[in-house]
Design a protein around this motif. Sequence first.
Motif, PDB file in Angstrom:
ATOM      1  N   PRO A 776       0.831  -1.362   0.049  1.00 14.30           N
ATOM      2  CA  PRO A 776       0.179  -0.328   0.036  1.00 14.30           C
ATOM      3  C   PRO A 776       0.741   1.280   0.141  1.00 14.30           C
ATOM      4  CG  PRO A 776      -0.174  -1.030   2.123  1.00 14.30           C
ATOM      5  CD  PRO A 776       0.568  -1.863   1.183  1.00 14.30           C
ATOM      6  N   ALA A 777       0.381   2.242  -0.816  1.00 13.49           N
ATOM      7  CA  ALA A 777       0.903   3.468  -0.812  1.00 13.49           C
ATOM      8  C   ALA A 777       0.062   4.619  -0.509  1.00 13.49           C
ATOM      9  CB  ALA A 777       1.600   3.786  -2.327  1.00 13.49           C
ATOM     10  N   PRO A 778      -0.100   5.020   0.898  1.00 11.51           N
ATOM     11  CA  PRO A 778      -1.308   5.995   1.349  1.00 11.51           C
ATOM     12  C   PRO A 778      -0.653   7.362   0.915  1.00 11.51           C
ATOM     13  CG  PRO A 778      -0.047   4.953   3.193  1.00 11.51           C
ATOM     14  CD  PRO A 778       0.304   4.125   1.997  1.00 11.51           C
ATOM     15  N   ASP A 779       0.764   7.489   0.937  1.00  7.19           N
ATOM     16  CA  ASP A 779       1.236   8.990   0.651  1.00  7.19           C
ATOM     17  C   ASP A 779       2.538   8.848  -0.167  1.00  7.19           C
ATOM     18  OD1 ASP A 779       3.687   8.931   2.386  1.00  7.19           O
ATOM     19  OD2 ASP A 779       1.933   8.698   3.985  1.00  7.19           O
ATOM     20  N   PRO A 780       2.924   9.993  -0.736  1.00  4.14           N
ATOM     21  CA  PRO A 780       4.009   9.845  -1.736  1.00  4.14           C
ATOM     22  C   PRO A 780       5.505   9.242  -1.025  1.00  4.14           C
ATOM     23  CG  PRO A 780       2.726  11.903  -2.266  1.00  4.14           C
ATOM     24  CD  PRO A 780       2.113  11.259  -0.922  1.00  4.14           C
ATOM     25  N   ASP A 781       5.550   9.551   0.055  1.00  2.00           N
ATOM     26  CA  ASP A 781       6.655   9.370   0.700  1.00  2.00           C
ATOM     27  C   ASP A 781       6.576   7.805   1.181  1.00  2.00           C
ATOM     28  OD1 ASP A 781       7.474  11.743   1.045  1.00  2.00           O
ATOM     29  OD2 ASP A 781       6.731  12.457   2.876  1.00  2.00           O
ATOM     30  N   GLU A 782       5.569   7.185   1.433  1.00  2.00           N
ATOM     31  CA  GLU A 782       5.355   5.607   1.634  1.00  2.00           C
ATOM     32  C   GLU A 782       5.558   5.027   0.378  1.00  2.00           C
ATOM     33  OE1 GLU A 782       4.948   2.060   3.922  1.00  2.00           O
ATOM     34  OE2 GLU A 782       5.727   4.288   4.286  1.00  2.00           O
ATOM     35  N   ALA A 783       5.050   5.694  -0.599  1.00  2.00           N
ATOM     36  CA  ALA A 783       5.189   5.010  -2.002  1.00  2.00           C
ATOM     37  C   ALA A 783       6.359   4.874  -2.339  1.00  2.00           C
ATOM     38  CB  ALA A 783       4.606   5.802  -3.060  1.00  2.00           C
ATOM     39  N   VAL A 784       7.385   6.009  -2.331  1.00  2.00           N
ATOM     40  CA  VAL A 784       8.940   6.132  -2.518  1.00  2.00           C
ATOM     41  C   VAL A 784       9.634   4.809  -1.603  1.00  2.00           C
ATOM     42  CG1 VAL A 784      11.171   7.214  -2.262  1.00  2.00           C
ATOM     43  CG2 VAL A 784       8.838   8.237  -3.262  1.00  2.00           C
ATOM     44  N   ARG A 785       9.138   4.803  -0.407  1.00  2.00           N
ATOM     45  CA  ARG A 785       9.994   3.809   0.499  1.00  2.00           C
ATOM     46  C   ARG A 785       9.581   2.472   0.045  1.00  2.00           C
ATOM     47  NH1 ARG A 785       9.465   0.650   4.497  1.00  2.00           N
ATOM     48  NH2 ARG A 785       6.979   0.411   4.302  1.00  2.00           N
ATOM     49  N   VAL A 786       8.413   2.014  -0.245  1.00  2.20           N
ATOM     50  CA  VAL A 786       8.098   0.485  -0.502  1.00  2.20           C
ATOM     51  C   VAL A 786       8.707   0.360  -1.830  1.00  2.20           C
ATOM     52  CG1 VAL A 786       6.000   0.288   0.841  1.00  2.20           C
ATOM     53  CG2 VAL A 786       5.809   1.110  -1.526  1.00  2.20           C
ATOM     54  N   ALA A 787       8.781   1.155  -2.703  1.00  3.79           N
ATOM     55  CA  ALA A 787       9.480   1.165  -4.166  1.00  3.79           C
ATOM     56  C   ALA A 787      10.738   0.873  -4.062  1.00  3.79           C
ATOM     57  CB  ALA A 787       9.314   2.397  -5.011  1.00  3.79           C
ATOM     58  N   GLY A 788      11.440   1.461  -3.026  1.00  2.00           N
ATOM     59  CA  GLY A 788      12.780   1.053  -2.745  1.00  2.00           C
ATOM     60  C   GLY A 788      13.032  -0.320  -2.208  1.00  2.00           C
ATOM     61  N   ALA A 789      12.072  -0.581  -1.443  1.00  2.00           N
ATOM     62  CA  ALA A 789      12.139  -2.119  -0.928  1.00  2.00           C
ATOM     63  C   ALA A 789      12.131  -3.081  -1.900  1.00  2.00           C
ATOM     64  CB  ALA A 789      11.265  -2.197   0.186  1.00  2.00           C
ATOM     65  N   LEU A 790      10.869  -2.644  -2.803  1.00  2.49           N
ATOM     66  CA  LEU A 790      10.633  -3.843  -3.940  1.00  2.49           C
ATOM     67  C   LEU A 790      11.732  -3.682  -5.055  1.00  2.49           C
ATOM     68  CD1 LEU A 790       6.610  -3.120  -4.274  1.00  2.49           C
ATOM     69  CD2 LEU A 790       7.865  -5.235  -3.471  1.00  2.49           C
ATOM     70  N   GLY A 791      12.370  -2.533  -5.308  1.00  2.94           N
ATOM     71  CA  GLY A 791      13.289  -2.524  -6.333  1.00  2.94           C
ATOM     72  C   GLY A 791      12.778  -1.709  -7.674  1.00  2.94           C
ATOM     73  N   TRP A 792      13.448  -0.765  -8.307  1.00  2.00           N
ATOM     74  CA  TRP A 792      13.118  -0.316  -9.307  1.00  2.00           C
ATOM     75  C   TRP A 792      13.330  -1.059 -10.665  1.00  2.00           C
ATOM     76  CZ3 TRP A 792      10.766   4.301  -7.928  1.00  2.00           C
ATOM     77  CH2 TRP A 792      10.899   4.836  -6.641  1.00  2.00           C
ATOM     78  N   PRO A 793      12.367  -0.759 -11.616  1.00  2.00           N
ATOM     79  CA  PRO A 793      11.195   0.041 -11.674  1.00  2.00           C
ATOM     80  C   PRO A 793      10.116  -0.810 -11.053  1.00  2.00           C
ATOM     81  CG  PRO A 793      11.648  -1.077 -13.758  1.00  2.00           C
ATOM     82  CD  PRO A 793      12.732  -1.332 -13.116  1.00  2.00           C
TER      83      PRO A 793
END
Length: 979
Positions: A776-793
Motif C-alpha cells: 500500500p502507498a497511502p502517501d507519496p513518501d510511503e510510495a517511495v519507501r516501498v518502491a525502494g524495498a521492492l526494487g526499481w522500476p
Amino acid sequence: MRNPDDRHTYPSHWEADVVLRDGGTARIRPITVDDADRLVSFYEQVSDESKYYRFFAPYPRLSDKDVHRFTHHDFVDRVGLAATVGGEFIATVRYDRIDANGLSATAPADEAEVAFLVQDAHQGRGVASALLEHIAAVARERDIRRFAAEVLPANNKMIKVFTDAGYQQKRSFEDGVVRLEFDLEPTEASVAVQRAREQRAEARSVQRLLRPGSVAVIGVGRTPGGVGRSLLNNLVSGGFTGRLYAVNKAFPDDLTELDGVPAHRSLPEIPESVDLAVVAVPAPQVPEAVDACGAHGVRGLVVISAGYAESGDGGRERQRALVRQVRSYGMRLIGPNAFGVINTAPGILLNASLAPELPRAGRIGLFAQSGAIGIALLARLHRRGGGVTGAMGVSTFVAAGNRADVSGNDVLQYWYEDLDTDVALMYLESIGNPRKFTRLARRTAAAKPLVVVQGARHSGVAPLGHAVPATRLPHATVSALLRQAGVVRVDTITELVDVGLLLAGRPLPRGPRVAILGNSESLGLLTYDACLAEGLRPLRPRDLTTAATPGDFHDALCEALADRASDAVVVTAMPRVGEGVDGVVGDEELADALRAAAGAYPGKPVAVVHVELGGLAEALAAASGTGPEASAGGRAGVHPVAPPSGTSLPSDSGLPTREAGHVPVTETGVTETDVAETDVAVDADVSVYVRLPAYPAAERAVHALGEAVKYAQWRRDAAEPGKVPEFEDVDKGGAAELIDGLLARGDGDPHGFTPAADATGELLGRYGITVLPTLPAPDPDEAVRVAGALGWPVALKTTAPHLRHRADLGGVRLDLADEDQLRRAYAEMTETLGRPDELRLVVQGMAPRGVDTVVRTVIDPVVGAVLSFGLAGAPSELLGDTAHRLIPVTDRDAQSIIRSIRTAPVLFGWRGSAPADTAALEDLIQRVSLLVDEHPEVVGVTLEPVVVAQHGLSVLGASVRLAPPPARDDLGPRTLPAY
C-alpha cells in the motif's frame, strides 16, 4: 467441523431416500428416542442367526437398557441410523467413538466402532452397503477418520459389505473374531464402487417401470372417453404382453370385465401382484390410490393426474407430500402430470401413455419433460419413418411431467446398460442434479450418443413444477460445458431428430472430410457452403447431371465410400423427369440404389438430401423386411447387400453369420470388420437391410453430420483422457489448516468472504502460485519507501473497484524508474482521479512484458466448479471471448482451454510477436484447478492480470473467496433428490 451445539440436536440433513439394489427405495434417517417401539418390533423380526452374528451370542430380545442405549444418541460421538420402508425399520447401523484402547471416547479421538443389523427379509437388497455410505459420511462430518468392526468369520455377508466398499483397510484375526479397520477418506476405488452401485440400483428402478409383468390402470371410466379409459385402450391396442387390470371404485359389483380386461373396484381385489400402477384420478384422490398401491406391493407408479407443482404453491406442497408418500412404500414415481411411458420391446409392448398408438420399434430412446414435446418427437420420428440404418423407431419413451422423482438422470442410468437403445434423445427444461447429470452424460456418451435440447433456456426461471437451482452462467457457457461431457447439444426438436437419426443410423465419421455428389450442381454448391459453415472440409462436389439414373447414383456413391480421401458422404437428389409410366423415375429405385451402395461400404456415414422427393424419404426409411422383397437381381443393375453384422439371417442364406457382441469396435465406433471391408462390395441374393437418414434441406443434413463429426472426435479424445497432475511442491495439508483458520476467524457469513491480500498470497503459495508483491502507498513518501524495498522500476496502481485494471482511465502507471517519476505519477493520479484514500494506491514491482490474461473459478449451483480463461480486458469483458472447463482440469483440458478462445493467436506469435510461454500458463491453470478441487471451501478464485511472457509468467493480482463447504457433494453417499 464438530460444533458443541450439534450435540443432541437432531441432524435433519442426514435424512435421505436411497435406491436399493433391486430398484426399490428406502429412507435413511437418524434414530431418536421416539423409535423405541420400532426398534423392538424390528428386532423381533430378525432371525436368531442374524442376532447371533450381531452380538456374538444368543440374544433373543433387547433389554430396556439396550433399547435406551440404541435410541439415545448425542449425534456426535454416538450415532445410529435406520433404513425404513413404510415407516418401519428394516436395518440399523451405529457407531461409537473409541480411543486407542477401544474404550468410549470423545474428540479428538478419530476412530469409531461400527455395527450393522439387517432384517433377514431385506438382506441381499444392498441395504447395508447404502447404510455404510451414509454412516461414513456422518462420521467424516464429525471428524472421525477411521472405522473398526468386529465380525464373526461365518458372517460372510457382512465381511463382504466392508471388503467390497473400496476403502483402504487392514484385517486381523484374534480370539475367533475378524477385526477390520479402514480409513473413511474416499478413495478412487470407493467412489467407483459407490457409483457402480448407484448405476445398477437406479437402472433397476427404471427397469421395473419400463418392463412390468403386470399393469393396473387406476381411474378407468365405465364409458368410452376420459384419460383412464384412453390409457387402458392404448395398453390393449398396443398389445401389452403382461397382465392388465382396470380399477375404479365406482365400478358396479357385477362388472368383472371391461374391453376384455379384468375389472376391479380396488387393488386388494386383484389376486395377483401388480408391478406398475398408472394413476389417472383427480389429484385429491391420488393419496388414497398411493396407499392402496403401497399396501398391495406395487413396485412403481406413473401418475398422469395434474394439479401439482405446475398449479402453484398449494400444488407444490401436494407434490412434496406425494413424493414422500410414494417413497415411504419403497416405490418410484414417474410424474405427476406425466404423459406416460412406452417400451416397444417385443416381449413387453407397453404403451402406458396418452399416445394413441405404440410407436415403431427401434433403437432410439426418448425422454421428455413435456408431454406436448414428447408427442411431437414421436410424431416426427413416425413421419420420418425412423430413417436409420438397421434401427427404425423407438426403444423406450418416458415423458416425466414434473419429474418429482424419476428424472432424466435415472433414465440415463437405464439407457447406459440397455442393449435395445443405441442413441438417447432428451428434451430437458431443467436439470435437477446437474453435477450428476454431467457425470452420467460423460459416461453414457462414451458408450452411445446422447443428444439434448434444452427448453426454457433463456427465460431465466425454471418451468412450473420443477424445483431446480438457477445457474449464474450464460446459456452458451452451460452449453459448452455440456459438450465437454460428450453431450451433443442442439437448439430445436427438429435438430434433435435430425442428429439422432444420423447418429443411430450410420457409423461415426473418422474425420471432417465430406464427399458431395448429386444430380444438381447448384444443390451441390449449397451443400459445399453449408459444410464450410459447419467447420467441415468438403471435397469438390461431383455433379452427376440431371440425366443420372439410379445406377449412376449407386456407382458414384460406391466410389465415394471407397475413396479414402473422404470420411462421410452427402447425396443430393433433385426430381428427374424420365420415361416411366408417370414420367418420373421411381423413388424406390433410387432408394434401393443408395441403400445398396451404403450397405456395400458400411464404414462411412451417408446422409441424403431429397428436394421435393417425399417418396424417396419414405423409401429410404422403409424396412425391406416388412415390405415387398427386392427381386433377386435388384433394380437398375443394383445388387442387394448383406445386413449389418449381428443381424440374423436364414441358415440357407449362404452368408457367414456371427454372434452379436463378438465384433471388435474401433475408437471411431466402426467395427474392425467394417473398416477392413471398406473396399469390398458384397453381392448376395438377400433383401436390402440398410436404411439411410433423409433430409429435406442441405443445411439440416450437414448440421447433423457436423454434430456427428464433433461427437466422433470427442469419443476419440475420451478414449485417451487427460490426467490431473500431481505436483510435488503442493502443500495440501498446510492449505487446509490455513483455510480452517481463516474460516474460524471469518464473520460466519454462509455466502463466504474474501481474505486479506497477504492471506490470499499465502494460500496460493501453498499450491505453487506466486503473486507479485503489492504494497500500500497511502502517501507519496510511503510510495517511495516501498518502491525502494521492492526494487526499481515499479508500477503505481489504484485498487479502487471502479478503476481497478483500467489503464485506459489512467489507473495504472508503469515503468516508473526512480523517485521523481513515482512522485510525479502519484501527484497526477490524485489530482485527476481522486484522493489517495479513495484510490487505494499500491506499488508493485514491474513484471516482464507479455500478454495479459485472466484465470477465474466459480462454483455454479447448476454445473459445479468451473474454471474460465481469456485475455484480460476487452476480449473477455466486452466480446465475451472466454473459454470454460469443468474442474478438475486435466492436462489436455489445460491445453485446449488456452487454444479455444478466438484471440488465442495472440499467445502464439500473432503478427510476428514473440510467442508466450503457454506451458507455464497450462501449469498455472492446473494448479488453480487443483486448489479448488481439493478444497471445497474455496468457492472463487480470480487471478488478474496474469502476464504471460516469452519465458514464464507473473500473477499481478489475485483474490480468493472462502465459504463453509456444503454438507454433502457429489462424492457423498447415494441419495435421491430431497422433497
